[in-house]
Design a protein around this motif. Structure first.
Motif, mmCIF file in Angstrom:
data_model
loop_
_atom_site.group_PDB
_atom_site.id
_atom_site.type_symbol
_atom_site.label_atom_id
_atom_site.label_comp_id
_atom_site.label_asym_id
_atom_site.label_seq_id
_atom_site.Cartn_x
_atom_site.Cartn_y
_atom_site.Cartn_z
ATOM 1 N N ILE A 150 -5.885 -21.976 3.601
ATOM 2 C CA ILE A 150 -5.971 -21.119 2.409
ATOM 3 C C ILE A 150 -7.246 -20.285 2.438
ATOM 4 C CG2 ILE A 150 -7.158 -22.736 0.854
ATOM 5 C CD1 ILE A 150 -5.149 -21.723 -1.318
ATOM 6 N N ALA A 151 -8.336 -20.850 2.973
ATOM 7 C CA ALA A 151 -9.575 -20.078 3.087
ATOM 8 C C ALA A 151 -9.398 -18.935 4.085
ATOM 9 C CB ALA A 151 -10.729 -20.990 3.513
ATOM 10 N N ALA A 183 -3.759 -5.186 3.795
ATOM 11 C CA ALA A 183 -4.153 -6.591 3.889
ATOM 12 C C ALA A 183 -3.118 -7.473 3.199
ATOM 13 C CB ALA A 183 -5.527 -6.797 3.259
ATOM 14 N N TYR A 184 -2.669 -7.032 2.049
ATOM 15 C CA TYR A 184 -1.654 -7.761 1.287
ATOM 16 C C TYR A 184 -0.345 -7.848 2.077
ATOM 17 C CZ TYR A 184 1.854 -8.067 -2.486
ATOM 18 O OH TYR A 184 2.920 -8.390 -3.273
ATOM 19 N N MET A 185 0.018 -6.764 2.750
ATOM 20 C CA MET A 185 1.246 -6.738 3.540
ATOM 21 C C MET A 185 1.170 -7.713 4.715
ATOM 22 S SD MET A 185 2.813 -3.577 5.796
ATOM 23 C CE MET A 185 3.459 -2.634 4.425
ATOM 24 N N VAL A 186 0.080 -7.653 5.468
ATOM 25 C CA VAL A 186 -0.047 -8.477 6.662
ATOM 26 C C VAL A 186 -0.134 -9.952 6.305
ATOM 27 C CG1 VAL A 186 -1.551 -9.035 8.609
ATOM 28 C CG2 VAL A 186 -1.053 -6.659 8.067
ATOM 29 N N VAL A 209 -8.902 -13.206 5.848
ATOM 30 C CA VAL A 209 -8.119 -12.143 6.482
ATOM 31 C C VAL A 209 -7.939 -10.977 5.517
ATOM 32 C CG1 VAL A 209 -5.846 -11.536 7.399
ATOM 33 C CG2 VAL A 209 -6.939 -13.656 8.103
ATOM 34 N N MET A 210 -7.680 -11.269 4.263
ATOM 35 C CA MET A 210 -7.530 -10.193 3.282
ATOM 36 C C MET A 210 -8.823 -9.395 3.160
ATOM 37 S SD MET A 210 -5.041 -11.577 0.261
ATOM 38 C CE MET A 210 -4.739 -9.886 -0.205
ATOM 39 N N TYR A 244 -1.740 -12.652 13.169
ATOM 40 C CA TYR A 244 -2.111 -13.463 12.012
ATOM 41 C C TYR A 244 -1.023 -14.462 11.629
ATOM 42 C CZ TYR A 244 -6.020 -10.290 11.577
ATOM 43 O OH TYR A 244 -7.175 -9.581 11.828
ATOM 44 N N PHE A 245 0.148 -14.332 12.205
ATOM 45 C CA PHE A 245 1.247 -15.264 11.960
ATOM 46 C C PHE A 245 0.974 -16.624 12.610
ATOM 47 C CE2 PHE A 245 5.145 -17.139 13.688
ATOM 48 C CZ PHE A 245 5.945 -17.256 12.566
ATOM 49 N N LEU A 246 0.395 -16.608 13.816
ATOM 50 C CA LEU A 246 0.279 -17.837 14.615
ATOM 51 C C LEU A 246 -0.526 -18.946 13.937
ATOM 52 C CD1 LEU A 246 -0.140 -16.318 18.200
ATOM 53 C CD2 LEU A 246 1.891 -17.400 17.189
#
Length: 804
Positions: free
Chosen positions: A19-20, A38-41, A25-26, A117-119
Motif C-alpha cells: 500500500i505504501a 498516475a491514477y490510471m497506471v 508510485v502515484m 508497475y503490475f509485477l
C-alpha cells in the motif's frame, strides 16, 4: 517466534509495503507526468491482485504442492520488481501522457508502464492470496494482519516522504518484502540457494536506495519549459507528501501575470516554485518598486482600486504573492492560509533572499491549514478583503484539473467567506481566460446560487468585474457598490487598458473595447447569470457551468456526456480530449479496469467450470464487498478532507482508521460462526450504517470544522470505526463459508474482491462527478445490501464444516 506468528507478520509486512508503494508510485508519476496518468497506471497495476486470484485458480495444484518454497519466492519477486520499477520505467522511452490521444504509438509505451508497475502487485497479491487459501481456518487472524499492515503502511509512507525523495522509497519498501520472504523461508532450503536469494533480495533494493533513478518531467509541464530558459537551474528541492517542491532560477524568468500593456517598466526577474512540475508561485518578496506593486498593473489590483481594505485574508497563499500585494497597500492585518509546509518553510526559514521580511512582518499571520478549515473555525474575526484562490492558468489547463476537488470554490465554500466578511467586505476571485468560456461563467453561477442562499435580492448591485487580455477579476461585496466606487473602478480599467465587464451603467461597447471578445454572446451569458433566468443557458451551453457544491466540488469539470457529439463535430477527435483531459483519462481508466477485471473474473471459470448455481452467489457476495468497501473509503477521504483540513492527512486518517478497525472486525469474526445468518446480519448492519452516513453525514461534519484538531481526529475515528469494524467481518466470514462448501471458490473470490475494489476507485470518482458523493454512498449501501442477500445463499449446498 512460532511459524504462525511469522506467517502473520509476513502478511503484515508485505501489506504495508504494497500500500505504501502504491502511494509512492502515484507521487512519482505525478512528478514525471500528470496526476491523472498516475491514477490510471496505479489502478491498472492494482489489478495485479485480481490477476493473482485468477493465477491461483489456474495454478492451484502446483502452488499448493510447493507452498513452502513458492511463498518466500513470491515475496522476494515482489520486492525485487518493486525496487527495480523506477529504473525499469525508463524503458517506456519518450512516453508522454499528454500525447496519448494524439500519437497512437504512445499506447504501446503505456502498456509497458502498466506491466512494470503490475509485477510488484501481482507477485505480492499472489503471495497473500496463497496464504489466505492455504490457511483459511485462520483467515480472521491473517486478514487482521493484512488490514493492520496496510494501515501501518499508509502512515509509514507519509513519514518516509518527509525524510527521503520519492524515487528512493521503492528500494526502502522492497526491504519489507525481503523481510517477509526471510520470515517464511523453509527450514530445509539449501544453503547456496539461500545465499543467492539473500544477495539478490538485498542488493537490488540497496542499489535502488543508493542510486535512485530521478523521473524526468513531461516536456509539456511548466517545470520543463522553465528549465529550457538560458541559464535556468534548480536551486532548491524539497520532498513531502504534498509533492516535490522545486525552485528554478534563471535570468530570463520574468514575472508578468497578465500585465497591462501600459506598464511602464520591465517585468522583474524572479525565482519560481514548482510543485510536482506544476507552477506553484513566484517568489516575489514585497514586490515594490518605482512603479508600485506589479499586481497593481493587473486585474488583481481591482479590490485595492475600489476600496482600501484594512484586514486581508489570502487563501491558498502559495508563495505569498497576494500577501506582498496587501502589505504594499499598508493593510494593518494580513492573514495567509497555506497548507504546504515546504512552501511555508521556504518563505520563513530556508533562504533569506526569498523571505524579504514577508512572513516576518508583524502584520502577517501564517496558518498552515486549508481554506475551509480556517474559515470553519468561526473565530469571529471579520475581513475587509478575502482573496480567493486563482482559477485556471495562463494558456489554459487542458482540463487536467477536472478531477480535483476545490472546496474553497463551492457554494458552501464561498458561503464561509461571506460569513467572514466585514460590513463592507469583499471577496476577490481572479480567473485566467479560457476558450470557450467556462471558469468565469461557473464563478458567477456559484455566486448566483450563493445569493439565493443568503437572500441577496439584486446580485448585480453586489458584483463588479474587470477583464484584461489574460484574466478577469470578480469582486463580490457584502454591501452594494456605490457610484463613487464605480467611478474609481472605471478609471482603474481605463488607465490600464482593461474592460469593465460588470459595472453599473457601463455600455456594452465599453465592455469589449480594449480586449475584443471572440464571441460577443458571452456578454449576454454574463448578464443572464447576474439577473436573468439561467435555465435556458444551462440547457443550451455545450459545457456544464452550473454552481459547484460540497457534494460535487469539481470546479474544473465542465464536460457533459450529452454534448460530446456536438463537441466532437466542432473540435474533432484530436482536439476534443484536451478540453478536459483529466476527465477523459479517468473515463478511459474506468473502461480499461472494468474490461480487465471482467476478464480476470471469467477466466478462472474455464478451469473450475461454469455450472452450479452457487457461483452467482459467490460472485454477488464478493462483488458487493469489493465495491462497497472502496466506494465508502473514497467518499470518506473526500468528505473528511473538509474536517481535517488537508487531503494528505485526511487520506492517512481514513485509510488507517478503516484498515485497522476492519482488521479488528476480522479478528473478532474468528469467534463467530460462518453461517448464512451471520453473513446476512453483518451485511444488513453495514448497509444500514452506510445509508445513515449517506443521509446524515453533512450536518455532522459542518460544525466540526471549527473544533480543535484533536477533537476532529476523535470525531473521524468515531465516525469510521463502527462501519469499518463490521465491514472487516464480511470478507473472512465469506471465505470461511466457502471453505465449508467448495474451496476452489476461495482464490476466485479473492480475485473478484480485489478486481472490483480497484474498479470501484475509478467508479467512485466518475459517479461523484455526475451525481455527487451522497449518491456514491447510497450505491455503497446498495452493494452491502446485495452482500446481505447473497450471504444467505453462499455455500448453501454443503454444510459448513466449522459450524455443524
Amino acid at each position: 517466534m512460532t511459524p504462525s506468528a511469522r506467517l502473520s507478520l509476513s502478511v503484515g509486512a508485505a501489506s504495508a509495503a504494497i500500500i505504501a508503494f502504491q502511494l509512492v508510485v502515484m507521487q512519482l508519476l505525478s512528478i514525471a507526468q500528470w496526476h491523472h496518468f498516475a491514477y490510471m497506471v496505479i489502478s491498472m497495476a492494482l489489478l495485479g491482485f485480481g490477476a493473482a486470484g485468477t493465477a491461483l485458480v489456474l495454478l492451484r495444484g502446483f502452488l499448493d504442492r510447493h507452498y513452502d518454497r513458492a511463498l518466500p519466492l513470491l515475496y522476494l519477486a515482489s520486492g525485487v520488481s518493486m525496487a527495480a520499477s523506477v529504473w525499469l520505467s525508463g524503458l517506456a522511452g519518450d512516453f508522454d501522457a499528454f500525447l496519448l490521444f494524439f500519437e497512437p504509438g504512445q499506447v504501446g509505451l503505456l502498456v509497458v508502464s502498466y506491466l512494470i508497475y503490475f509485477l510488484p502487485f501481482f507477485f505480492g497479491g499472489l503471495a497473500i492470496t496463497l496464504v489466505f487459501y492455504r490457511e483459511v481456518d485462520r483467515i480472521g487472524v491473517l486478514y487482521f494482519a493484512n488490514m493492520v499492515g496496510s494501515g501501518a503502511g499508509s502512515v509509514l509512507v507519509l513519514g518516509l516522504l518527509w525524510m527521503l525523495p520519492p524515487e528512493a522509497l521503492s528500494g526502502v519498501l522492497a526491504l519489507l518484502l525481503v523481510t517477509a520472504a526471510w520470515l517464511t523461508r523453509p527450514p530445509a532450503v539449501r544453503r547456496p540457494l539461500l545465499t543467492v536469494l539473500a544477495v539478490a533480495g538485498v542488493l537490488i533494493p540497496a542499489v535502488a536506495i543508493a542510486r535512485p533513478s530521478v523521473p524526468e518531467p513531461s516536456e509539456y509541464k511548466p517545470l520543463h519549459a522553465a528549465l529550457l530558459l538560458p541559464g535556468a537551474e534548480v536551486v532548491h528541492r524539497a520532498s513531502s507528501p504534498h509533492g516535490l517542491l522545486e525552485v528554478v532560477r534563471g535570468d530570463a524568468q520574468r514575472f508578468a501575470p497578465s500585465l497591462s500593456l501600459q506598464y511602464p517598466g520591465e517585468p522583474p526577474v524572479r525565482d519560481v516554485a514548482f510543485n510536482n512540475g506544476e507552477y506553484y508561485g513566484t517568489l516575489l518578496g514585497r514586490g515594490g518598486g518605482e512603479h508600485g506593486h506589479i499586481l497593481d498593473h493587473t486585474t488583481r489590483g481591482l479590490p485595492y482600486a475600489a476600496r482600501r481594505p484594512d484586514s486581508v485574508l489570502v487563501l491558498e497563499a502559495a508563495t505569498g504573492t497576494d500577501v506582498s500585494h496587501a502589505l504594499s497597500h499598508d493593510a494593518a492585518s494580513v492573514t495567509a492560509v497555506e497548507p504546504h509546509r515546504q512552501a511555508n518553510d521556504l518563505l520563513t526559514d530556508v533562504h533569506p533572499e526569498w523571505i524579504d521580511s514577508l512572513y516576518h512582518d508583524s502584520a502577517v499571520r501564517l496558518h498552515e491549514t486549508s481554506a475551509r478549515a480556517h474559515l470553519g473555525r468561526r473565530s469571529g474575526e471579520r475581513y475587509d478583503l478575502i482573496v480567493a484562490p486563482v482559477v485556471g492558468s495562463f494558456g489554459g489547463t487542458s482540463g487536467v484539473d477536472a478531477l480535483r476537488e476545490r472546496y474553497a470554490l463551492t457554494v458552501e465554500g464561498f458561503g464561509t467567506m461571506w460569513d467572514a466578511l466585514s460590513e463592507d467586505g469583499v471577496i476577490a476571485v481572479t480567473v485566467w481566460e479560457d476558450q470557450p468560456p467556462r471558469n468565469t461563467l461557473r464563478v458567477l453561477a456559484t455566486w448566483r446560487a450563493l445569493s439565493s442562499r443568503e437572500g441577496i435580492d439584486d446580485l448585480r448591485a453586489h458584483v463588479v468585474a474587470v477583464r484584461s487580455w489574460g484574466t478577469t477579476t470578480f469582486l463580490l461585496s457584502r454591501s452594494p457598490w456605490t457610484a463613487d466606487e464605480g467611478e474609481r473602478i472605471r478609471r482603474f480599467a481605463g488607465d490600464l487598458g482593461f474592460d469593465p465587464l460588470i459595472l453599473e451603467g457601463v455600455a456594452n461597447e465599453d465592455r469589449d473595447r480594449f480586449n475584443r471578445l471572440p464571441d460577443p454572446a458571452y456578454l449576454d451569458d454574463i448578464d443572464t447569470l447576474l439577473g436573468g433566468d439561467p435555465t435556458e443557458l444551462f440547457a443550451r451551453y455545450p459545457f456544464d457551468v452550473r454552481a459547484t457544491t460540497d457534494d460535487r466540488p469539481f470546479f474544473a469539470h465542465f464536460l457533459e456526456w450529452s454534448s460530446l457529439p456536438e463537441l466532437y463535430e466542432r473540435y474533432g477527435p484530436r482536439e476534443l480530449p484536451y478540453l478536459e483531459l483529466g476527465f477523459l483519462l479517468g473515463a478511459v481508466t474506468f473502461v480499461q479496469i472494468v474490461l480487465v477485471a471482467l476478464g480476470l473474473i471469467v477466466l478462472p471459470l474455464f478451469r473450475v467450470g461454469w455450472a452450479g448455481s452457487r457461483r452467482r452467489w459467490t460472485f454477488l457476495y464478493f462483488t458487493g464487498t469489493g465495491l462497497g468497501f472502496m466506494l465508502f473509503e473514497i467518499v470518506l477521504i473526500q468528505k473528511l478532507t473538509l474536517v481535517l483540513g488537508e487531503p494528505v492527512y485526511a487520506t492517512a486518517a481514513v485509510l488507517t482508521t478503516l484498515l485497522v478497525c476492519s482488521g479488528a472486525g476480522s479478528l473478532t469474526s474468528s469467534s463467530l460462526p460462518a453461517t448464512p445468518r451471520s453473513l446476512a446480519l453483518a451485511g444488513t448492519v453495514t448497509a444500514g450504517l452506510v445509508l445513515l452516513y449517506a443521509l446524515g453525514l453533512g450536518p455532522v461534519l459542518e460544525p466540526a470544522m471549527g473544533w480543535p484538531l484533536p477533537a476532529r481526529t476523535v470525531l473521524v475515528f468515531g465516525l469510521l470505526a463502527p462501519p469499518a469494524f463490521v465491514m472487516g467481518m464480511m470478507f473472512p466470514l465469506g471465505l470461511r463459508r466457502l471453505a465449508g462448501s467448495d474451496e476452489s471458490h476461495i482464490p476466485w473470490a479473492c480475485g473478484i474482491d480485489s478486481s472490483l475494489s480497484v474498479s470501484a476507485t475509478a467508479m467512485a470518482t466518475l459517479m461523484a462527478l455526475e451525481i455527487g458523493f451522497g449518491s456514491v454512498l447510497l450505491t455503497a449501501a446498495g452493494a452491502y445490501a446485495v452482500v446481505a442477500v447473497a450471504g444467505t445463499r453462499l455455500g448453501w449446498r454443503v454444510p459448513d464444516r466449522q459450524t455443524r
